[in-house]
Design a protein around this motif. Structure first.
Motif, PDB file in Angstrom:
ATOM      1  N   LYS A   1       0.833  -1.194   0.000  1.00 42.95           N
ATOM      2  CA  LYS A   1       0.000   0.000   0.000  1.00 42.95           C
ATOM      3  C   LYS A   1       0.870   1.246   0.000  1.00 42.95           C
ATOM      4  O   LYS A   1       1.985   1.246   0.498  1.00 42.95           O
ATOM      5  N   ALA A   2       0.310   2.309  -0.551  1.00 41.78           N
ATOM      6  CA  ALA A   2       1.045   3.568  -0.588  1.00 41.78           C
ATOM      7  C   ALA A   2       1.323   4.041   0.829  1.00 41.78           C
ATOM      8  O   ALA A   2       0.465   3.959   1.701  1.00 41.78           O
ATOM      9  N   THR A   3       2.523   4.510   1.063  1.00 45.16           N
ATOM     10  CA  THR A   3       2.901   5.007   2.378  1.00 45.16           C
ATOM     11  C   THR A   3       2.179   6.318   2.656  1.00 45.16           C
ATOM     12  O   THR A   3       2.270   7.262   1.872  1.00 45.16           O
ATOM     13  N   PRO A   4       1.421   6.420   3.757  1.00 44.35           N
ATOM     14  CA  PRO A   4       0.675   7.638   4.048  1.00 44.35           C
ATOM     15  C   PRO A   4       1.585   8.798   4.398  1.00 44.35           C
ATOM     16  O   PRO A   4       2.709   8.623   4.846  1.00 44.35           O
ATOM     17  N   SER A   5       1.090   9.983   4.204  1.00 41.40           N
ATOM     18  CA  SER A   5       1.858  11.192   4.476  1.00 41.40           C
ATOM     19  C   SER A   5       1.694  11.587   5.931  1.00 41.40           C
ATOM     20  O   SER A   5       0.628  11.443   6.519  1.00 41.40           O
ATOM     21  N   LEU A   6       2.771  12.115   6.515  1.00 42.45           N
ATOM     22  CA  LEU A   6       2.717  12.586   7.899  1.00 42.45           C
ATOM     23  C   LEU A   6       2.065  13.951   8.000  1.00 42.45           C
ATOM     24  O   LEU A   6       1.787  14.420   9.089  1.00 42.45           O
ATOM     25  N   GLY A   7       1.840  14.612   6.852  1.00 43.54           N
ATOM     26  CA  GLY A   7       1.274  15.949   6.885  1.00 43.54           C
ATOM     27  C   GLY A   7      -0.183  15.953   7.296  1.00 43.54           C
ATOM     28  O   GLY A   7      -0.742  17.005   7.581  1.00 43.54           O
ATOM     29  N   GLN A   8      -0.838  14.788   7.330  1.00 42.53           N
ATOM     30  CA  GLN A   8      -2.240  14.693   7.710  1.00 42.53           C
ATOM     31  C   GLN A   8      -2.382  13.716   8.862  1.00 42.53           C
ATOM     32  O   GLN A   8      -1.464  13.546   9.643  1.00 42.53           O
ATOM     33  N   LYS A   9      -3.550  13.109   8.952  1.00 44.83           N
ATOM     34  CA  LYS A   9      -3.778  12.056   9.929  1.00 44.83           C
ATOM     35  C   LYS A   9      -4.180  10.806   9.160  1.00 44.83           C
ATOM     36  O   LYS A   9      -5.351  10.416   9.132  1.00 44.83           O
ATOM     37  N   PRO A  10      -3.219  10.148   8.550  1.00 40.97           N
ATOM     38  CA  PRO A  10      -3.564   9.005   7.692  1.00 40.97           C
ATOM     39  C   PRO A  10      -4.236   7.871   8.451  1.00 40.97           C
ATOM     40  O   PRO A  10      -4.961   7.078   7.861  1.00 40.97           O
ATOM     41  N   TYR A  11      -3.994   7.802   9.759  1.00 38.08           N
ATOM     42  CA  TYR A  11      -4.596   6.724  10.532  1.00 38.08           C
ATOM     43  C   TYR A  11      -6.111   6.832  10.620  1.00 38.08           C
ATOM     44  O   TYR A  11      -6.789   5.898  11.037  1.00 38.08           O
ATOM     45  N   LEU A  12      -6.687   7.994  10.199  1.00 39.29           N
ATOM     46  CA  LEU A  12      -8.138   8.165  10.206  1.00 39.29           C
ATOM     47  C   LEU A  12      -8.797   7.707   8.913  1.00 39.29           C
ATOM     48  O   LEU A  12     -10.035   7.648   8.848  1.00 39.29           O
ATOM     49  N   LEU A  13      -8.025   7.385   7.901  1.00 41.06           N
ATOM     50  CA  LEU A  13      -8.602   6.944   6.634  1.00 41.06           C
ATOM     51  C   LEU A  13      -9.390   5.654   6.833  1.00 41.06           C
ATOM     52  O   LEU A  13      -8.960   4.744   7.540  1.00 41.06           O
ATOM     53  N   ASP A  14     -10.556   5.578   6.175  1.00 42.38           N
ATOM     54  CA  ASP A  14     -11.399   4.398   6.314  1.00 42.38           C
ATOM     55  C   ASP A  14     -10.673   3.119   5.939  1.00 42.38           C
ATOM     56  O   ASP A  14     -10.944   2.052   6.506  1.00 42.38           O
ATOM     57  N   ALA A  15      -9.756   3.213   4.982  1.00 43.60           N
ATOM     58  CA  ALA A  15      -9.023   2.028   4.547  1.00 43.60           C
ATOM     59  C   ALA A  15      -8.254   1.391   5.692  1.00 43.60           C
ATOM     60  O   ALA A  15      -8.013   0.181   5.693  1.00 43.60           O
TER      61      ALA A  15
ATOM     62  N   TRP B   1       1.307   9.344  15.480  1.00 41.79           N
ATOM     63  CA  TRP B   1       1.638  10.643  14.892  1.00 41.79           C
ATOM     64  C   TRP B   1       2.926  10.601  14.071  1.00 41.79           C
ATOM     65  O   TRP B   1       2.988  11.169  12.984  1.00 41.79           O
ATOM     66  N   ALA B   2       3.921   9.913  14.560  1.00 41.67           N
ATOM     67  CA  ALA B   2       5.237   9.957  13.913  1.00 41.67           C
ATOM     68  C   ALA B   2       5.564   8.728  13.079  1.00 41.67           C
ATOM     69  O   ALA B   2       6.426   8.803  12.200  1.00 41.67           O
ATOM     70  N   HIS B   3       4.893   7.600  13.350  1.00 45.77           N
ATOM     71  CA  HIS B   3       5.352   6.357  12.719  1.00 45.77           C
ATOM     72  C   HIS B   3       4.252   5.502  12.104  1.00 45.77           C
ATOM     73  O   HIS B   3       4.490   4.335  11.794  1.00 45.77           O
ATOM     74  N   PHE B   4       3.085   6.073  11.900  1.00 45.98           N
ATOM     75  CA  PHE B   4       2.013   5.252  11.341  1.00 45.98           C
ATOM     76  C   PHE B   4       2.361   4.752   9.949  1.00 45.98           C
ATOM     77  O   PHE B   4       2.040   3.623   9.577  1.00 45.98           O
ATOM     78  N   GLN B   5       3.033   5.576   9.164  1.00 47.85           N
ATOM     79  CA  GLN B   5       3.376   5.137   7.805  1.00 47.85           C
ATOM     80  C   GLN B   5       4.341   3.962   7.833  1.00 47.85           C
ATOM     81  O   GLN B   5       4.308   3.098   6.949  1.00 47.85           O
ATOM     82  N   HIS B   6       5.188   3.917   8.851  1.00 48.99           N
ATOM     83  CA  HIS B   6       6.101   2.790   8.975  1.00 48.99           C
ATOM     84  C   HIS B   6       5.333   1.521   9.372  1.00 48.99           C
ATOM     85  O   HIS B   6       5.648   0.422   8.891  1.00 48.99           O
ATOM     86  N   LEU B   7       4.352   1.670  10.245  1.00 52.61           N
ATOM     87  CA  LEU B   7       3.551   0.524  10.653  1.00 52.61           C
ATOM     88  C   LEU B   7       2.734  -0.027   9.486  1.00 52.61           C
ATOM     89  O   LEU B   7       2.560  -1.239   9.350  1.00 52.61           O
ATOM     90  N   VAL B   8       2.248   0.855   8.633  1.00 57.13           N
ATOM     91  CA  VAL B   8       1.528   0.407   7.440  1.00 57.13           C
ATOM     92  C   VAL B   8       2.467  -0.377   6.530  1.00 57.13           C
ATOM     93  O   VAL B   8       2.125  -1.444   6.014  1.00 57.13           O
ATOM     94  N   ALA B   9       3.669   0.150   6.334  1.00 65.27           N
ATOM     95  CA  ALA B   9       4.646  -0.523   5.471  1.00 65.27           C
ATOM     96  C   ALA B   9       5.006  -1.906   6.017  1.00 65.27           C
ATOM     97  O   ALA B   9       5.286  -2.832   5.245  1.00 65.27           O
ATOM     98  N   LEU B  10       4.985  -2.045   7.346  1.00 63.59           N
ATOM     99  CA  LEU B  10       5.306  -3.324   7.983  1.00 63.59           C
ATOM    100  C   LEU B  10       4.072  -4.198   8.209  1.00 63.59           C
ATOM    101  O   LEU B  10       4.182  -5.285   8.784  1.00 63.59           O
TER     102      LEU B  10
END
Length: 229
Positions: free
Chosen positions: A30-44, A176-185
């Protein structure tokens, strides 16, 4: 906190905990979410869970079980789970990437030293202080007794509240700081499951104030909408 080993040195796991540490995490396509927003709130992401389960039922004190024992066992389990998740991100949470410990809205978390002074420190150092502090409490038989017939001390609830407060800060930093890393993993569903259970349990037994979880209140509402509550 002198002499306390870093939480990166190796995570402890509980036999009753979900096996979030089993195997090597896989990279997610999956595409790595941006830290500029709150990607963890996306329905996906909020719609994903490890398995369908009634989280509130998991928190309910069973008949005949001592309340202090119930709280203690969950406190230990949450510590192990959150420590594992934090340790998994050790290569991403560094003094360079996280010069200060922050949560949603760029809220800064400060450590209170032995003199009662608030100290600003890096993300990994703050997490290390938290994990060392909690590990020492859990190992103290005067605070968390494990011998049959032992009783919990006066002020036990206050100490449990302190642990939950610090663990809530750790979770906030991970989102806040590492959600995109958790998604990647492919570990974001583990984090969501732990966070939901942790927050429900903390509120059920008055171990968390609303102010403690306010930075992630929007996430909690989003996740519980997808739960069989």
């Amino acid at each position: 906190m002198g002499g306390c080993e870093s939480y990166f040195a190796g995570a402890e796991t509980s036999g009753d905990s979900p096996d979030v540490a089993a195997g090597k995490p896989k990279k997610n396509k999956k595409a790595t979410p941006s830290l500029g927003q709150k990607p963890y709130l996306l329905d996906a992401y909020t719609a994903e869970s490890l398995c369908p389960v009634n989280m509130r039922a998991l928190c309910t004190l069973p008949d005949g079980v001592d309340k202090a024992e119930w709280i203690a066992s969950h406190t230990v389990a949450f510590f192990h789970l959150i420590n594992v998740l934090s340790s998994t991100l050790s290569e991403f949470c560094t003094t360079q990437t996280c010069p200060t410990a922050r949560g949603p809205g760029n809220r800064t978390f400060y450590w209170t030293d032995e003199y009662g002074k608030k100290v600003s420190c890096s993300g990994p150092l703050y997490t290390s202080y938290i994990m060392c502090y909690i590990r020492e409490l859990l190992a103290d038989q005067e605070v968390f007794p494990t011998k049959p017939g032992s009783s919990f001390p006066m002020g036990y609830t206050f100490l449990a509240q302190r642990i939950f407060l610090y663990l809530s800060h750790t979770l906030a930093h991970l989102y806040w700081a590492h959600f995109q890393h958790l998604v990647a993993l492919e570990m974001h569903t583990h984090l969501n499951t732990v966070f939901t259970h942790f927050t429900l349990f903390g509120r059920e037994f008055q171990l968390l104030d609303w102010a403690d979880t306010e930075p992630l209140e929007d996430l909690f509402l989003a996740l519980t909408r997808h739960q069989d509550m």
